[in-house]
Design an enzyme around this catalytic site. Structure first.
Site, PDB file in Angstrom:
ATOM      1  N   ASP A  45       2.125  -1.736  -0.749  1.00 43.70           N
ATOM      2  CA  ASP A  45       1.571  -2.585   0.585  1.00 43.70           C
ATOM      3  C   ASP A  45       0.792  -3.626   0.270  1.00 43.70           C
ATOM      4  OD1 ASP A  45      -0.579  -1.325  -0.281  1.00 43.70           O
ATOM      5  OD2 ASP A  45      -0.975   0.029   1.384  1.00 43.70           O
ATOM      6  N   SER A  46       0.492  -4.276  -0.796  1.00 39.21           N
ATOM      7  CA  SER A  46      -0.064  -5.461  -1.308  1.00 39.21           C
ATOM      8  C   SER A  46       0.789  -6.531  -0.690  1.00 39.21           C
ATOM      9  CB  SER A  46      -0.243  -5.426  -2.926  1.00 39.21           C
ATOM     10  OG  SER A  46       1.033  -5.238  -3.484  1.00 39.21           O
ATOM     11  N   ASP A  84       4.941   2.642  -1.140  1.00 41.79           N
ATOM     12  CA  ASP A  84       3.825   2.840  -0.730  1.00 41.79           C
ATOM     13  C   ASP A  84       3.935   3.477   0.753  1.00 41.79           C
ATOM     14  OD1 ASP A  84       1.848   2.500  -2.617  1.00 41.79           O
ATOM     15  OD2 ASP A  84       1.415   0.281  -1.991  1.00 41.79           O
ATOM     16  N   LYS A 114       4.149   6.587  -2.446  1.00 39.26           N
ATOM     17  CA  LYS A 114       2.543   6.668  -3.321  1.00 39.26           C
ATOM     18  C   LYS A 114       1.966   6.764  -1.987  1.00 39.26           C
ATOM     19  CE  LYS A 114       0.729   3.028  -4.962  1.00 39.26           C
ATOM     20  NZ  LYS A 114      -0.539   2.673  -4.115  1.00 39.26           N
ATOM     21  N   GLU A 116      -2.618   7.325  -1.139  1.00 43.03           N
ATOM     22  CA  GLU A 116      -4.003   7.064  -1.619  1.00 43.03           C
ATOM     23  C   GLU A 116      -4.868   8.180  -1.341  1.00 43.03           C
ATOM     24  OE1 GLU A 116      -3.763   2.161  -1.210  1.00 43.03           O
ATOM     25  OE2 GLU A 116      -5.356   3.211  -0.253  1.00 43.03           O
ATOM     26  N   GLU A 184      -7.040   2.974 -10.208  1.00 44.56           N
ATOM     27  CA  GLU A 184      -7.493   1.391 -10.254  1.00 44.56           C
ATOM     28  C   GLU A 184      -8.887   0.914 -10.163  1.00 44.56           C
ATOM     29  OE1 GLU A 184      -6.672  -2.155  -6.832  1.00 44.56           O
ATOM     30  OE2 GLU A 184      -5.349  -0.209  -6.704  1.00 44.56           O
TER      31      GLU A 184
END
Length: 266
Positions: A45-46, A84, A114, A116, A184
Site C-alpha cells: 500500500d506504499s 497488502d 499482509k 499490520e 520495520e
C-alpha cells in the site's frame, strides 16, 4: 503451484540463504523482478505515496490494491506475490476482514496477504485466515497504517517495554499461523533476537542484517526519488539521474529534429 513454505521455509535457523523481497505495483516492473528471480514480490500500500503522491498509505483503497496486484501478477505469473490489505479493510470486523482478504486472493491470484499489527484482534484474524487457507504475512515495528499514532516514521522498540512488546507480538504472530513477519524500523539487536526466537522467517526493512530476508520498494532501490534517503536505504542505481537524462535527451532531439531519424521512420 507457488508453495509458501518453499519461499518462506519454517523451522531451523539460520536459513540456507537470505530471502529477497521487493515491492512493485505494475506489470513491467513485476516482469523484471521475475526475470531477476527475486524470491517474492510485495504489492504494497506504499503505492499511495510512491505512485499516487499521497502523504501516507491511509487513502489507498481495497479496489486500488486489487488493481495493482492483478497487474503485477500478469507480469510475474510464477513469482510468490503478497498483497497488502489496506487501512480499514481488516480492522472494522472479522467478517469484513475475511471477505476482503478473500476478494484479494480470488480476484488477483496472489499467494498471500499482509496485515499490520499484533493485537489480539489481529491474532484472531491470522488464525482464522490460516484455517481457511489464506496465508498471512505479519508486519510489526513501524506499521505505516498507524503512522498518526506513532507521530511519524520513527524507530520502534528502543525502550525495554517497547522491545518486549514487539518480541511478544512476533512470537504470537508466528504461533497464530503467520508464515513470515516483516520487521520495520527496529534496532538491529532486537531484530536479531526476534529472528532467533520465532520459527518463521523475518523480513527486515530498516532492521539490520540479521533478519532472514530483506524488503525494499523497487523505486527506492533504483534511486528514482532523489529526495528520499533514509538511513536504511541503499540505492543500487542513480535512477533519477539516468531517467532525467534520458528525458532531457529525448526533448533535445525532438526540438532539434534529430528524432525521429530515417531509421525510426516507415
Amino acid at each position: 503451484m507457488r508453495d509458501v513454505h518453499k519461499v518462506f521455509p519454517r523451522g531451523n535457523k539460520p536459513l540456507p540463504r537470505k530471502i529477497s523481497v521487493l515491492t512493485c505495483y505494475d506489470f513491467t516492473f513485476a516482469k523484471l523482478l521475475e526475470e531477476a528471480e527475486v524470491d517474492s514480490i510485495l504489492v504494497g500500500d506504499s503505492l499511495g505515496m510512491v505512485v499516487q503522491g499521497q502523504r501516507s498509505t491511509l487513502p489507498v483503497t481495497l479496489d486500488e490494491m486489487i488493481y495493482h496486484a492483478k497487474a503485477a501478477r500478469r507480469g510475474a505469473p510464477k513469482t510468490f506475490i503478497v498483497t497488502d490489505l489496506p487501512f480499514l479493510s481488516y480492522q472494522v470486523s472479522l467478517e469484513d476482514a475475511i471477505q476482503n482478504a478473500g476478494r484479494v486472493m480470488k480476484e488477483t491470484d496472489c499467494d498471500a496477504v499482509k496485515i499490520e499489527g499484533g493485537s489480539d484482534e489481529i491474532l484472531e484474524l491470522v488464525r482464522k485466515l490460516e484455517r481457511i487457507g489464506v496465508p498471512v504475512m505479519g508486519h510489526i515495528g513501524l506499521t505505516p497504517q498507524s503512522i498518526n499514532v506513532f507521530g511519524g516514521h520513527k524507530v520502534q522498540g528502543k525502550a525495554d517495554q517497547e522491545s518486549a512488546k514487539l518480541l511478544r507480538e512476533a512470537k504470537d504472530l508466528s504461533n497464530a499461523g503467520a508464515f513470515s513477519v516483516v520487521l520495520e524500523l527496529v534496532p538491529a539487536h532486537l531484530a536479531n533476537e526476534i529472528t532467533s526466537s520465532i520459527h518463521v522467517p523475518t523480513i527486515g526493512i530498516g532492521a539490520g542484517p540479521g533478519t532472514d530476508g530483506q524488503v525494499l520498494v523497487l523505486y527506492d532501490l533504483l534511486g528514482l526519488n532523489k529526495d528520499f534517503h533514509p538511513k536504511f536505504l541503499k540505492t543500487f542505481l542513480d535512477g533519477h539521474g539516468a531517467v532525467l537524462g534520458a528525458i532531457q535527451k529525448y526533448k533535445g532531439e525532438v526540438e532539434s529534429g534529430t528524432y525521429p531519424g530515417p531509421e525510426n521512420s516507415y
